[in-house]
Design a protein around this motif. Structure first.
Motif, short mmCIF file in Angstrom:
data_model
loop_
_atom_site.label_atom_id
_atom_site.label_comp_id
_atom_site.label_asym_id
_atom_site.label_seq_id
_atom_site.Cartn_x
_atom_site.Cartn_y
_atom_site.Cartn_z
N ILE A 10 2.93 1.29 4.69
CA ILE A 10 1.52 1.64 4.46
C ILE A 10 1.21 1.54 2.97
O ILE A 10 0.15 1.05 2.57
N GLY A 11 2.16 1.98 2.15
CA GLY A 11 1.98 1.91 0.69
C GLY A 11 1.78 0.49 0.19
O GLY A 11 1.16 0.28 -0.85
N THR A 12 2.29 -0.50 0.92
CA THR A 12 2.11 -1.90 0.49
C THR A 12 0.71 -2.41 0.79
O THR A 12 0.31 -3.44 0.24
N VAL A 13 -0.02 -1.71 1.64
CA VAL A 13 -1.40 -2.11 1.96
C VAL A 13 -2.37 -1.58 0.90
O VAL A 13 -3.36 -2.23 0.57
N LEU A 14 -2.09 -0.41 0.37
CA LEU A 14 -3.04 0.27 -0.51
C LEU A 14 -3.43 -0.49 -1.78
O LEU A 14 -4.57 -0.35 -2.22
N PRO A 15 -2.58 -1.33 -2.37
CA PRO A 15 -3.02 -2.09 -3.55
C PRO A 15 -4.08 -3.15 -3.25
O PRO A 15 -4.72 -3.65 -4.17
N HIS A 16 -4.26 -3.50 -1.98
CA HIS A 16 -5.29 -4.48 -1.62
C HIS A 16 -6.68 -3.88 -1.89
O HIS A 16 -6.85 -2.67 -1.96
N ASN A 17 -7.64 -4.74 -2.02
CA ASN A 17 -9.01 -4.32 -2.26
C ASN A 17 -9.63 -3.83 -0.94
O ASN A 17 -10.32 -4.57 -0.26
N LEU A 18 -9.36 -2.57 -0.60
CA LEU A 18 -9.82 -1.98 0.66
C LEU A 18 -11.08 -1.16 0.43
O LEU A 18 -11.28 -0.61 -0.67
N ASP A 19 -11.88 -1.04 1.45
CA ASP A 19 -13.01 -0.12 1.38
C ASP A 19 -12.48 1.30 1.27
O ASP A 19 -11.39 1.62 1.77
N ASP A 20 -13.26 2.16 0.61
CA ASP A 20 -12.82 3.53 0.35
C ASP A 20 -12.43 4.28 1.61
O ASP A 20 -11.45 5.01 1.62
N ASP A 21 -13.21 4.11 2.69
CA ASP A 21 -12.91 4.87 3.90
C ASP A 21 -11.52 4.54 4.42
O ASP A 21 -10.75 5.43 4.82
N ILE A 22 -11.14 3.27 4.37
CA ILE A 22 -9.82 2.86 4.85
C ILE A 22 -8.73 3.35 3.91
O ILE A 22 -7.71 3.88 4.36
N SER A 23 -8.93 3.23 2.61
CA SER A 23 -7.94 3.71 1.64
C SER A 23 -7.69 5.21 1.78
O SER A 23 -6.54 5.66 1.76
N ILE A 24 -8.76 5.97 1.93
CA ILE A 24 -8.63 7.42 2.04
C ILE A 24 -7.87 7.79 3.30
O ILE A 24 -6.98 8.65 3.28
N ILE A 25 -8.19 7.12 4.40
CA ILE A 25 -7.50 7.41 5.67
C ILE A 25 -6.03 7.04 5.56
O ILE A 25 -5.15 7.80 5.98
N LEU A 26 -5.72 5.87 5.00
CA LEU A 26 -4.32 5.45 4.87
C LEU A 26 -3.52 6.41 3.99
O LEU A 26 -2.37 6.73 4.30
N THR A 27 -4.12 6.89 2.92
CA THR A 27 -3.44 7.84 2.05
C THR A 27 -3.17 9.15 2.80
O THR A 27 -2.09 9.74 2.68
N GLY A 28 -4.13 9.59 3.59
CA GLY A 28 -3.93 10.79 4.42
C GLY A 28 -2.83 10.58 5.44
O GLY A 28 -2.02 11.48 5.72
N ILE A 29 -2.77 9.38 6.01
CA ILE A 29 -1.72 9.06 6.99
C ILE A 29 -0.35 9.11 6.32
O ILE A 29 0.62 9.56 6.93
N GLN A 30 -0.27 8.67 5.08
CA GLN A 30 1.02 8.76 4.38
C GLN A 30 1.51 10.20 4.31
O GLN A 30 2.69 10.47 4.53
N SER A 31 0.60 11.13 4.03
CA SER A 31 0.98 12.55 4.03
C SER A 31 1.40 13.00 5.43
O SER A 31 2.39 13.72 5.59
N ASP A 32 0.66 12.55 6.43
CA ASP A 32 1.01 12.87 7.82
C ASP A 32 2.40 12.33 8.16
O ASP A 32 3.18 12.99 8.87
N MET A 33 2.71 11.14 7.68
CA MET A 33 4.01 10.55 8.00
C MET A 33 5.16 11.35 7.38
O MET A 33 6.25 11.43 7.96
N PHE A 34 4.92 11.97 6.22
CA PHE A 34 5.94 12.87 5.68
C PHE A 34 6.15 14.03 6.64
O PHE A 34 7.28 14.48 6.85
N LEU A 35 5.07 14.52 7.22
CA LEU A 35 5.17 15.61 8.18
C LEU A 35 5.91 15.17 9.44
O LEU A 35 6.72 15.92 9.99
N VAL A 36 5.65 13.95 9.91
CA VAL A 36 6.37 13.43 11.08
C VAL A 36 7.87 13.41 10.77
O VAL A 36 8.69 13.86 11.58
N GLY A 37 8.23 12.91 9.60
CA GLY A 37 9.64 12.87 9.21
C GLY A 37 10.24 14.27 9.12
O GLY A 37 11.36 14.50 9.57
N ALA A 38 9.49 15.21 8.55
CA ALA A 38 9.98 16.58 8.45
C ALA A 38 10.17 17.19 9.83
O ALA A 38 11.16 17.89 10.10
#
Length: 180
Positions: free
Chosen positions: A43-71
């Motif tokens: 997911i982190g490899t997608v974020l440097p692309h020129n994404l619309d804010d709504d998609i970037s914000i959601i993907l960043t939130g998902i990264q935090s969620d994925m830490f929780l899935v791993g935990a």
């Protein structure tokens, strides 16, 4: 106080879980949360692309969620209810899917991964998430886990598919239709 990056406690092929338990690094639990970590990095490899804010914000939130899935997966004690994947997290993904699908034309054919570079990367991330879901299902066949982890990953791959289509649409790129 900073954390040391190496501890040498895994040099014998074992690793620690929550609750001070030690298991082999080849255990399905380690494969499961290892592929969740891989999906998060993808997911982190997608974020440097020129994404619309709504998609970037959601993907960043998902990264935090994925830490929780791993935990969640690293804690075999299901009586410990902190840091667990919840139904609300799954419902949030479903809301994003519904919102984004409302911007898209109906899907009438299979599509091939591709189009815009960010969309192609989202399709790739989707496949990594699918693999992590498979690893978590395999773990669930051996050990009891929070089944919301499986649901979350399943819904996340759906969201990534929809996001890829949306990125193509917003960037005036056509989905590539599969022709049999």
């Amino acid at each position: 106080m900073s954390m040391k990056i190496y501890t040498k406690t895994g040099d014998d092929g074992n690793t620690g879980l929550q609750g001070n338990l030690r298991i082999s690094k080849s255990h399905p639990r380690i494969s499961a949360y290892g592929t969740v970590d891989e999906a998060n990095a993808a997911i982190g490899t997608v974020l440097p692309h020129n994404l619309d804010d709504d998609i970037s914000i959601i993907l960043t939130g998902i990264q935090s969620d994925m830490f929780l899935v791993g935990a969640d997966l690293s804690n075999p004690n299901l009586n410990d209810t902190k840091n667990r994947v919840s139904l609300e997290m799954i419902q949030k993904l479903e809301q994003h899917i519904d919102q984004f699908e409302s911007e898209l034309p109906a899907l009438t054919n299979f599509i091939l991964p591709g189009g815009d570079a960010a969309a192609a990367q989202l399709h790739y991330v989707r496949t990594v998430v699918r693999r992590s879901e498979t690893q978590v299902v395999q773990l669930s066949e051996k050990d009891e886990i929070n089944s919301n982890c499986i649901r979350y990953l399943n819904r996340l791959s759906d969201l990534l598919f929809v996001m890829a289509r949306l990125v193509n649409k917003r960037n005036d790129r056509q989905d590539v239709l599969w022709k049999s």
